[in-house]
Design a protein around this motif. Structure first.
Motif, PDB file in Angstrom:
ATOM      1  N   LEU A   2       0.823  -1.195   0.000  1.00  0.00           N
ATOM      2  CA  LEU A   2       0.000   0.000   0.000  1.00  0.00           C
ATOM      3  C   LEU A   2       0.857   1.245   0.000  1.00  0.00           C
ATOM      4  O   LEU A   2       0.549   2.226  -0.672  1.00  0.00           O
ATOM      5  N   GLU A   3       1.921   1.135   0.729  1.00  0.00           N
ATOM      6  CA  GLU A   3       2.818   2.293   0.801  1.00  0.00           C
ATOM      7  C   GLU A   3       3.404   2.594  -0.559  1.00  0.00           C
ATOM      8  O   GLU A   3       3.494   3.740  -1.001  1.00  0.00           O
ATOM      9  N   LEU A   4       3.760   1.525  -1.241  1.00  0.00           N
ATOM     10  CA  LEU A   4       4.337   1.666  -2.580  1.00  0.00           C
ATOM     11  C   LEU A   4       3.348   2.388  -3.509  1.00  0.00           C
ATOM     12  O   LEU A   4       3.701   3.338  -4.211  1.00  0.00           O
ATOM     13  N   ILE A   5       2.078   1.953  -3.399  1.00  0.00           N
ATOM     14  CA  ILE A   5       1.056   2.563  -4.255  1.00  0.00           C
ATOM     15  C   ILE A   5       0.869   4.020  -3.872  1.00  0.00           C
ATOM     16  O   ILE A   5       0.757   4.903  -4.731  1.00  0.00           O
ATOM     17  N   ALA A   6       0.884   4.292  -2.555  1.00  0.00           N
ATOM     18  CA  ALA A   6       0.697   5.657  -2.096  1.00  0.00           C
ATOM     19  C   ALA A   6       1.829   6.550  -2.591  1.00  0.00           C
ATOM     20  O   ALA A   6       1.627   7.735  -2.865  1.00  0.00           O
ATOM     21  N   TYR A   8       3.479   6.188  -5.400  1.00  0.00           N
ATOM     22  CA  TYR A   8       3.391   6.424  -6.861  1.00  0.00           C
ATOM     23  C   TYR A   8       1.931   6.551  -7.299  1.00  0.00           C
ATOM     24  O   TYR A   8       1.256   5.549  -7.564  1.00  0.00           O
ATOM     25  N   PRO A   9       1.375   7.760  -7.334  1.00  0.00           N
ATOM     26  CA  PRO A   9      -0.022   7.944  -7.736  1.00  0.00           C
ATOM     27  C   PRO A   9      -0.286   7.398  -9.139  1.00  0.00           C
ATOM     28  O   PRO A   9      -1.386   6.913  -9.439  1.00  0.00           O
ATOM     29  N   LEU A  10       0.717   7.428  -9.988  1.00  0.00           N
ATOM     30  CA  LEU A  10       0.558   6.904 -11.337  1.00  0.00           C
ATOM     31  C   LEU A  10       0.180   5.428 -11.306  1.00  0.00           C
ATOM     32  O   LEU A  10      -0.745   4.971 -11.992  1.00  0.00           O
ATOM     33  N   LEU A  11       0.886   4.725 -10.442  1.00  0.00           N
ATOM     34  CA  LEU A  11       0.645   3.294 -10.286  1.00  0.00           C
ATOM     35  C   LEU A  11      -0.787   3.053  -9.784  1.00  0.00           C
ATOM     36  O   LEU A  11      -1.509   2.154 -10.263  1.00  0.00           O
ATOM     37  N   ALA A  12      -1.201   3.917  -8.841  1.00  0.00           N
ATOM     38  CA  ALA A  12      -2.554   3.781  -8.287  1.00  0.00           C
ATOM     39  C   ALA A  12      -3.602   3.944  -9.397  1.00  0.00           C
ATOM     40  O   ALA A  12      -4.525   3.123  -9.542  1.00  0.00           O
ATOM     41  N   ALA A  13      -3.417   5.003 -10.184  1.00  0.00           N
ATOM     42  CA  ALA A  13      -4.382   5.237 -11.278  1.00  0.00           C
ATOM     43  C   ALA A  13      -4.398   4.067 -12.246  1.00  0.00           C
ATOM     44  O   ALA A  13      -5.465   3.599 -12.688  1.00  0.00           O
ATOM     45  N   LEU A  14      -3.237   3.590 -12.573  1.00  0.00           N
ATOM     46  CA  LEU A  14      -3.108   2.465 -13.496  1.00  0.00           C
ATOM     47  C   LEU A  14      -3.859   1.240 -12.980  1.00  0.00           C
ATOM     48  O   LEU A  14      -4.640   0.599 -13.692  1.00  0.00           O
TER      49      LEU A  14
END
Lengths: 208, 581
Positions: A2-6, A8-14
């Motif tokens: 979750l931290e990783l996703i937080a 990198y917002p790009l990754l979250a959107a993807l």
């Protein structure tokens, strides 16, 4: 994770987009299987417009095969019994420009006809019975045949096979029951009905 | 005082009613020949129950109803049936229709008939039966069988019974004079109808241009539980739906019937016919018909027998052929031109109009529609006539239906107000007919499709069955070949052939043996049958001899011949037995 996703917002959107794609894809796939349409519904609609004479003048063995062909891109002007009105209805349904009837396949009849067997001349060969697409001819081998007028579509298919040429296509005579009012003449618009004594009123007014 | 509602549109054409109201109802008498069409009503034509040559009495049933929606016909006077054939009738098409022709004998002799002493004792089914057997069809003009209209489902609630004495169309005075002279019968007939359908209220609607008729009705209805309602004159107040709106304020829904809002309408003429049928047992064999127009010297109302030729009636009123161009059945708004004056008066003929050319000129040539909208203002059904006129010209039937073409009552108000003289009603009449025709064609093509598909299915099934049989035969042949190959693989083919030949011979011998026995049986049988024949022949001969008949010689030869045959048969049997013993 979750931290990783937080971070990198790009990754979250993807991830969100991919996830949505997967969900809707699954939904569509399910719907395609669950609500699968049997046959082609447009064929039924076209078939409803065709006159069901089953005469084969269009070059197809019956109205439904021609309806299927139209759905696959065949021209809509090959049905003489349907005539201009039929072509117009097909053009409206398929959102096409109406085209004139293809004379190669025959001409539109002025009035509906039915087959009539001159019974004295019939030799009972059953060839017309086999040709009739709607089982409107009654008879058996070496027995006289006759046409059930109420079932006859006037398709002419029985005329050709008759070896003794005893089948006529005759027009049904207008009777008291089938008579109806006609539209006034488009040019003169004159009719012999009453209803219009407006002039008589103005004449009376003038006299008064 | 009752609240009077209005309806949309309507017109005020010149009434022209006074001409025919100067004299009381005259009896038209008995014409030499009566022509009674079998279809004078909506529904199936009646079926004749008499034959050519029969003599009939006045009031005798000559044609029975063919189905539920149909009415019987009765002989209007006594006489002989001279023909049952196709004759010209009063119909705009000019087609022939089946008619019963009666030559009257002038005696006017009634068949035995009796009414109910007190109709209050009769139950509903009995009343309806009496109305049905009297052959009453709506006498306002449409001719719908009255008994069918009155046959309600048990749970139907009728709030209002309306008796229609409006008679809004110009020239026609048949109902007006009926109300003046026979108000008592109208009231009695109305009472019978109210007893039959038990409405919450009973109204008689009359336009205010008939003060004498109104006064007569009011006098006759003293102390009765019904209301006579007077309302302003406007055409077409007499239309069933318009009258209902005037009296109750309720509109009949589009495509519906008055019954849907709990209302039943009956014409005053039908009411009198119901009274005659129930109280006196008299069927509907005559009616009041107005003969008017400048083409007759004495315009007046006649009590005329159904089937009277129009020419006969015109003569009675002093016909002036030079002053008349066309003959109209009905009024100037909704009537139609009849092909000749020889056609008969029917149950729905309320008026015979013989106008002069100045009185009712031929319509002037129609001009282009100028979109003035007067037709929409005049339309009593709140339709858009000019819009429908365009659709009718373009044959856009779907749009016509969306614009409620079928609510058009064909009253002719739109044509009457049209400043361009466009015969609008004709467009609607023709379009209605075309739509009905195309509906019929659609039904027919659907039927043809079903039959075509059934035939295809049958052919496919037969193909499959044939294919299955062929496959079975092929399989059997293969199996036989295989068995032969396995069982007699090393056997000498010549030996096999000899075996087959032997088997065949044995079978033939067996057959022959059976044949011998058959032969003997056959011979024995021949002997017995011939002997029997001889016995009967001899017996006959004896009988003939005893009677002294002139057939003796012939019979004798027969017996001799049979005896010879018997001897031959016996000899054959004997020879056979000797040979095979």
């Amino acid at each position: 994770m979750l931290e990783l996703i937080a971070q990198y917002p790009l990754l979250a959107a993807l991830l969100v987009l991919v996830g949505m794609g997967a969900v809707f894809g699954a939904l569509l796939g399910f719907a395609a299987v669950r609500f699968k349409a049997e046959g082609n519904p447009i064929v039924d609609q076209i078939n409803d417009i065709l006159p069901q004479t089953q005469c084969g003048q269009c070059g197809y063995p019956g109205c439904r095969p021609y309806a299927e062909a139209i759905a696959n891109g065949e021209a809509i002007n090959k049905c003489p019994p349907g005539g201009e009105a039929g072509i117009q209805a097909l053009a409206d349904l398929l959102d096409m420009e109406p085209i004139p009837l293809d004379e190669e396949h025959g001409e539109e009849k002025a009035a509906a006809t039915v087959a009539f067997i001159r019974e004295a001349e019939c030799i009972g060969c059953t060839k017309c019975i086999q040709a009739c697409p709607v089982d409107a001819i009654l008879g058996a081998a070496k027995q006289m045949h006759t046409v059930i007028i109420s079932e006859c579509t006037g398709c002419d298919l029985c005329v050709e096979p008759c070896p003794v040429d005893c089948i006529d296509m005759i027009q049904e005579e207008e009777s008291l029951q089938s008579w109806h009012w006609q539209l006034p003449d488009p040019v003169t618009r004159q009719v012999g009905i009453i209803a219009t004594d407006a002039v008589a009123v103005s004449a009376q007014d003038e006299a008064a | 005082m009752r609240k009077i509602f209005g309806f949309h549109g309507g017109i005020h054409p010149p009434e022209n009613k006074q001409q025919s109201l100067r004299t009381p109802i005259a009896d038209a008498g008995i014409p030499p020949q009566l022509v009674i069409p079998l279809s004078q009503h909506i529904g199936a034509p009646a079926r004749p129950v008499v034959a050519v040559g029969d003599s009939v009495l006045k009031g005798q049933m000559i044609a029975g109803p063919a189905g539920f929606v149909s009415v019987p016909m009765h002989a209007p006077t006594s006489g002989n049936i001279v023909a049952i054939e196709d004759r010209l009738i009063a119909h705009p098409s000019g087609h022939l229709a089946r008619c019963i022709v009666i030559a009257s004998d002038g005696r006017d002799e009634w068949i035995e008939h009796s009414g109910a002493a007190d109709y209050r004792d009769l139950d509903k089914a009995d009343l309806i039966n009496r109305i049905r057997n009297a052959g009453i069809a709506g006498m306002g003009g449409a001719g719908f069988p009255t008994a069918v209209k009155l046959s309600l489902k048990p749970d139907t609630r009728i709030t209002t019974l309306i008796i229609n004495g409006t008679e809004c169309e110009p020239y026609i005075t048949a109902d007006d004079i009926l109300m003046r002279e026979r108000a008592q019968q109208i009231i009695e007939g109305t009472k019978i109808l109210s007893q039959l359908i038990a409405p919450e209220e009973t109204l008689i609607g009359v336009e205010d241009n008939k003060p004498q008729g109104l006064a007569a009705l009011r006098a006759a209805a003293q102390g009765c539980a019904l209301e006579i309602v007077e309302f302003p004159t406007k055409y077409p107040s007499g239309g069933e739906k318009q009258l209902i709106e005037i009296l109750t304020g309720k509109q009949v829904p589009s495509g519906g019937l008055p019954l849907d809002i709990g209302v039943i309408c009956q014409n005053v003429g039908s009411t009198v016919a119901v009274y005659d049928a129930v109280v006196h047992g008299r069927p509907l064999i005559s009616r009041i018909t107005t003969v008017t127009g400048e083409g007759v010297a004495q315009p007046q109302n006649f009590e005329v027998m159904i089937g009277t030729p129009m020419s006969y009636l015109l003569e009675k009123a002093g016909y002036r052929p030079d002053n008349n161009k066309r003959l109209i059945m009905g009024g100037p708004m909704m009537g139609f031109t009849v092909p000749t004056a020889d056609v008969p008066i029917v149950k729905t003929t309320n008026c015979l109009l013989a106008p002069s050319e100045t009185e009712l000129p031929s319509p002037p040539p129609a001009q282009a529609c100028i979109r003035c909208g007067m037709c929409a203002l005049a339309c009593p059904a709140s339709l858009l006539p000019q819009q429908m006129f365009w659709f009718a010209q373009g044959k856009e039937f779907e749009k016509l239906e969306q614009h409620n073409l079928f609510d058009c009552i064909e009253c002719g108000a739109c044509s009457w107000v049209c400043p361009s003289n466009i015969p609008l009603v004709q467009y609607y009449r023709a379009s209605k007919a075309e739509i009905l025709q195309s509906r019929h064609d659609n039904e027919k093509s659907g039927h043809a499709r079903v039959r075509f598909e059934a035939r295809q299915e049958r052919l496919e099934r037969e193909d499959i069955e044939k294919e299955a049989k062929r496959a079975a035969r092929k399989k059997a042949a293969e199996e036989r070949a295989l068995a032969a190959a396995q069982g007699g693989g090393e056997e000498d083919p010549i030996q096999a052939a000899i075996e087959r030949a032997k088997a065949k011979k044995a079978a033939q011998q067996a057959d022959a043996g059976a044949g011998e026995e058959n032969e003997q049986e056959k011979l024995e049988k021949a002997v017995t049958t011939t002997r029997k024949r001889l016995d009967t022949a001899s017996a006959k001969l004896e009988q003939a001899r005893a009677d002294g008949s002139d057939l003796v010689a012939a019979l004798q030869t027969g017996v001799d011949k049979t005896r010879t045959k018997l001897e031959a048969a016996e000899k054959a049997l004997h020879d056979y037995q000797q040979e095979h013993a």
